[in-house]
Enzyme design. Structure first.
Site, short mmCIF file in Angstrom:
data_model
loop_
_atom_site.label_atom_id
_atom_site.label_comp_id
_atom_site.label_asym_id
_atom_site.label_seq_id
_atom_site.Cartn_x
_atom_site.Cartn_y
_atom_site.Cartn_z
N VAL A 15 0.83 -1.21 0.00
CA VAL A 15 0.00 0.00 0.00
C VAL A 15 0.87 1.26 0.00
O VAL A 15 0.63 2.21 -0.77
CB VAL A 15 -0.97 0.00 1.20
CG1 VAL A 15 -1.86 1.22 1.17
CG2 VAL A 15 -1.82 -1.28 1.20
N GLY A 136 -11.03 -1.85 1.50
CA GLY A 136 -10.07 -1.43 0.47
C GLY A 136 -10.50 -0.22 -0.33
O GLY A 136 -10.65 0.88 0.20
N LYS A 207 -13.25 -4.42 10.81
CA LYS A 207 -13.87 -3.48 9.85
C LYS A 207 -15.33 -3.21 10.24
O LYS A 207 -15.79 -2.07 10.20
CB LYS A 207 -13.77 -4.07 8.43
CG LYS A 207 -12.33 -4.22 7.95
CD LYS A 207 -12.25 -5.05 6.68
CE LYS A 207 -10.80 -5.23 6.24
NZ LYS A 207 -10.64 -6.25 5.20
N GLY A 304 -5.33 -4.95 -2.14
CA GLY A 304 -4.47 -4.78 -3.29
C GLY A 304 -3.92 -3.36 -3.37
O GLY A 304 -4.46 -2.43 -2.77
#
Ligand code: HSE
Length: 429
Positions: A15, A136, A207, A304
């Site tokens: 990241v 994300g 989350k 990702g």
């Protein structure tokens, strides 16, 4: 041009490197959109010599992330190291104590320490932003704190761990066992360093607790999340649920009930034809329900380089523009400590058991269900050829968790159920 927004980035993994690339590649676009440039001043990571595929030569290097966070020439400390405690928390606290803004992707740190960090930010006038910590690339924090700010949120649901969704959809689509699908996800590099964070539901639970805090104006309370991972799901459950028109998902649900805030992260059945039921592979989906807007569905990459860096950039762009929103969408001091409610909302359940094939077996099970107040909606028994026990599936009408637990215990003591019966909640989506 006006004063740049100056970044200190700690953590140069996937990241962090992704954020550096965007800041470098899109410098002009960002400056135009923000009305001022965004610049990196200094960076920090564990190993200076790693080749990260990005140019770092123009930036100062700090071995110590706390020193980076305290630098006078850093306006925003970008925390991309991870870990609930340790250097990530120490450096975040150091930056906030000096009134600096912090942008982080660290769901574990916020799920455990979110309240104290949000209060620390407010005390000194710093901002603490975390779009990248949940789902994300999906802008779900912005959706809740801004887009839906005129709503009373009634329910938040989501598939927020791509690795688990990948494993479950590979079990379904490719007829893999849990162990085979897990090994495949591992081979693709999907699993966290501690795989239990993924398959144990912990990452997704972190989350969910963050979304619940924003949605219901409550102090983040990860420890109140009812957590269950995907390890007990078998290929038989997946096939037989499909046969009844359902898919199994690791689903998070948060809703305020008469008895308190219910937060669950557990395997659930959802209708195959629903948006959640059709979610394949490593993708995430968040479903938000508000009294004015009704239901909205957000879908996208939950992990990702590009998607997560995109979310970090959205926070940085807000800060560069001067847009400042409280960490959990309202002043930290006004967040209430919710009473934790455990599975109070009744639901239908899917039950699977191996029933000994002898006269009266089904009657004994039916008696237990009747005695515990569980009403059967649908039932199916599968062929079992010469095997001594027959697979039996039951879908119940809506029942409470207490009734379910009583029924499951009762079935175990009938002497006609081989092994342990299995039950999975069916979520109305
Ligand atoms: N391990 C997470 C997932 C991504 O599989 O979705 C980071 O939260």
């Amino acid at each position: 041009m006006t004063t740049p927004l100056r970044l200190g980035i700690a953590g140069l993994g996937t990241v962090g490197a992704g954020v550096v690339k965007i800041v470098q590649r899109k410098a002009n676009l960002l400056a135009t959109r923000c009305g001022r440039p965004i610049e990196i001043v200094a960076v920090s990571a564990r190993n200076r010599d790693t080749d990260r595929g990005v140019r770092l030569g123009g930036y100062d290097w700090e071995d110590d992330p706390v020193a980076l966070a305290k630098r006078d020439d850093v306006d925003v400390f970008v925390e991309l190291m991870g870990g609930a405690d340790g250097p990530a928390k120490a450096a975040t606290e150091a930056a906030l104590a000096l009134g600096k803004d912090v942008v982080t992707a660290n769901k574990a740190m916020l799920a455990i320490h979110g309240q104290e960090l949000a209060e620390a930010a407010e005390t000194t006038g710093g901002a603490l932003r975390f779009e990248a910590a949940v789902a994300g690339g999906i802008p779900v924090i912005k959706a809740l704190t801004e887009g839906l700010a005129g709503n009373e949120v009634t329910r938040v649901m989501g598939v927020m761990n791509g690795t688990c969704n990948y494993i479950l959809t590979r079990m379904q689509g490719a007829e893999l066992t849990y162990d085979q699908a897990f090994a495949e996800a591992d081979g693709l590099g999907y699993l966290e360093a501690d795989p239990n964070l993924d398959v144990g539901g912990i990452d997704a639970g972190h989350k969910l607790s963050l979304l619940a805090a924003i949605a219901f104006g409550t102090r983040v309370d990860f420890h109140a999340v009812e957590l269950e991972g995907i390890g007990r799901i078998t290929i038989e459950d997946i096939h037989q649920a499909a046969d009844m028109g359902f898919r199994i998902k690791l689903l998070g649900v948060a809703q305020m009930t008469g008895r308190g805030l219910e937060q669950r992260m557990s395997p659930c059945l959802v209708p195959s034809a629903s948006p959640l039921g059709q979610l394949e592979g490593g993708t995430n989906m968040v479903v938000l329900e508000g009294d004015e807007v009704g239901q909205i569905v957000l879908r996208g990459a939950g992990a990702g380089e590009g998607p997560t860096a995109s979310a970090v950039m959205s926070d940085l762009i807000d800060l560069a523009r001067g847009t400042r929103v409280s960490t959990f969408g309202r002043p930290a001091g006004s967040l209430e400590q919710a009473r934790a409610a455990k599975s109070t909302v009744p639901a239908p359940y899917y039950m699977r058991m191996q029933l000994l094939d002898k006269p009266g077996s089904l009657a004994k099970v039916a008696t237990v269900l009747g005695d515990t107040g569980v009403s059967i909606d649908r039932m199916r028994q599968y062929r079992h050829d010469d095997a001594p026990a027959a697979p039996v599936l039951i879908v119940t009408h809506k029942i409470t968790r207490e009734a379910l637990d009583a029924a499951m215990a009762g079935m175990e003591s009938t002497g006609v159920v081989d092994g342990h019966p299995m039950a999975i909640r069916i979520e109305e989506v």
